[in-house]
Scaffold this motif. Structure first.
Motif, PDB file in Angstrom:
ATOM      1  N   GLU A   1       1.585   5.881  -1.105  1.00  0.00           N
ATOM      2  CA  GLU A   1       2.526   6.834  -0.515  1.00  0.00           C
ATOM      3  C   GLU A   1       3.146   6.207   0.726  1.00  0.00           C
ATOM      4  O   GLU A   1       2.543   5.344   1.364  1.00  0.00           O
ATOM      5  N   ASP A   2       4.340   6.666   1.074  1.00  0.00           N
ATOM      6  CA  ASP A   2       4.993   6.207   2.297  1.00  0.00           C
ATOM      7  C   ASP A   2       4.341   6.930   3.472  1.00  0.00           C
ATOM      8  O   ASP A   2       4.767   7.992   3.889  1.00  0.00           O
ATOM      9  N   PHE A   3       3.292   6.326   4.007  1.00  0.00           N
ATOM     10  CA  PHE A   3       2.517   6.980   5.058  1.00  0.00           C
ATOM     11  C   PHE A   3       3.342   7.222   6.320  1.00  0.00           C
ATOM     12  O   PHE A   3       3.043   8.124   7.099  1.00  0.00           O
TER      13      PHE A   3
ATOM     14  N   ALA B   1       0.838  -1.206   0.000  1.00  0.00           N
ATOM     15  CA  ALA B   1       0.000   0.000   0.000  1.00  0.00           C
ATOM     16  C   ALA B   1       0.864   1.244   0.000  1.00  0.00           C
ATOM     17  O   ALA B   1       0.559   2.233  -0.686  1.00  0.00           O
ATOM     18  N   ALA B   2       1.952   1.227   0.766  1.00  0.00           N
ATOM     19  CA  ALA B   2       2.865   2.369   0.788  1.00  0.00           C
ATOM     20  C   ALA B   2       3.527   2.562  -0.571  1.00  0.00           C
ATOM     21  O   ALA B   2       3.712   3.692  -1.034  1.00  0.00           O
ATOM     22  N   ALA B   3       3.884   1.452  -1.234  1.00  0.00           N
ATOM     23  CA  ALA B   3       4.526   1.548  -2.546  1.00  0.00           C
ATOM     24  C   ALA B   3       3.536   2.032  -3.605  1.00  0.00           C
ATOM     25  O   ALA B   3       3.906   2.789  -4.505  1.00  0.00           O
TER      26      ALA B   3
ATOM     27  N   GLY C   1       9.266  -1.070  -3.765  1.00  0.00           N
ATOM     28  CA  GLY C   1       8.929  -0.474  -2.473  1.00  0.00           C
ATOM     29  C   GLY C   1       8.658   1.014  -2.625  1.00  0.00           C
ATOM     30  O   GLY C   1       8.106   1.467  -3.638  1.00  0.00           O
ATOM     31  N   THR C   2       9.065   1.788  -1.634  1.00  0.00           N
ATOM     32  CA  THR C   2       8.787   3.230  -1.641  1.00  0.00           C
ATOM     33  C   THR C   2       9.954   4.043  -2.179  1.00  0.00           C
ATOM     34  O   THR C   2       9.914   5.274  -2.147  1.00  0.00           O
TER      35      THR C   2
END
Length: 279
Positions: A139-141, A134-136, A271-272
């Motif tokens: 956004e990197d929450f 989800a972060a990738a 990843g992010t």
């Protein structure tokens, strides 16, 4: 007031919480599982003597303020908070505010979905948990402040790209409707009130949608997120309710074998990190 049942309930809830859960040192000389009575009393802002009398089934009728403090100290779910009030002979009032405590089983579920992007939203649309994909994808929450993790604020007060959502306007309307319903459930929560006031003052679009008093939300089924690295990713959107926490798990999956499934696989590797920015 059922003093005996109340005493047993308080004791059972106290014994299930570890000191680490509430930020207290564990120590090496604990003779009881969970928290000590004086620790619960401290967290609930009541005297140790008063709390001890409640656990010994000889305490006076607790006030709503005391019950709220105990519910907070013992990290009760909404159902447990209502049960506490019933045992104390007091009708449960509205929850004090949206819960941000995500059940451990749900956090484990997020980790067990490596091929799906999954996140947890609070009642006011704040992202309070997420997995790596989800972060990738979005956004990197972890790099954002709490205010910036609120998707309603993001939709109306933060200029720019809302994760490239193909249905950004539909999402924004649904977010307003969910927030209005949450504001009715938590009328005394200062954070909810402040959020609504901020949005009303900062966005004419929000004010117009808020004035419509709509609370009916259509279930999202499919949407496209335009990612800056892998391009458009079309995903199915499934929402699971965590009823006792007033939270939602949102799960994004791509059709097997589709280009979007391949894009998600690539994002799980990337990843992010920003590959479009020179290192």
């Amino acid at each position: 007031m059922d003093r005996r049942e109340l005493a047993g309930f308080l004791r059972s809830r106290r014994e299930r919480i570890s000191p680490a859960d509430v930020g207290l040192p564990v120590g090496t000389r604990r003779r009881t599982p969970g928290l000590r009575r004086e620790e619960v009393a401290q967290l609930a802002f009541i005297s140790t003597e008063y709390y001890t009398r409640l656990e010994q089934a000889r305490g006076p009728h607790p006030s709503r303020e005391v019950l709220a403090g105990l519910a907070r100290a013992l990290r009760l779910s909404d159902a447990e908070r209502d049960h506490l009030h019933h045992l104390a002979g007091a009708a449960p009032g509205p929850p004090p505010g949206p819960s941000r405590e995500v059940p451990g089983s749900i956090l484990d579920l997020l980790r067990r979905l490596p091929q799906a992007a999954a996140l947890v939203l609070s009642a006011v649309q704040e992202v309070i948990a997420w997995n790596d994909l989800a972060a990738a994808l979005m956004e990197d929450f972890s790099a954002l402040s709490r205010p910036d993790r609120n998707l309603v604020r993001r939709a109306f007060l933060r200029e720019g790209w809302l994760y490239g959502l193909s249905d950004a306007e539909v999402f924004a309307r649904g977010a307003v409707r969910r927030l209005r319903a949450a504001a009715a459930r938590y009328p005394d929560d200062p954070e909810v009130t402040a959020l609504v006031d901020e949005l009303l003052a900062g966005s004419e679009d929000f004010a117009r949608l808020w004035a419509a008093h709509d609370v009916r939300v259509a279930a999202p089924l499919r949407k496209t997120i335009h990612h800056p690295l892998v391009g458009p990713v079309t995903v199915n959107c499934d929402v699971l309710d965590i009823t006792d926490r007033d939270q939602q798990v949102v799960i994004y999956t791509a059709d097997p074998g589709s280009p979007s499934a391949e894009a998600l696989r690539l994002l799980s590797v990337i990843g992010t990190q920003r590959m479009d920015v020179p290192g």
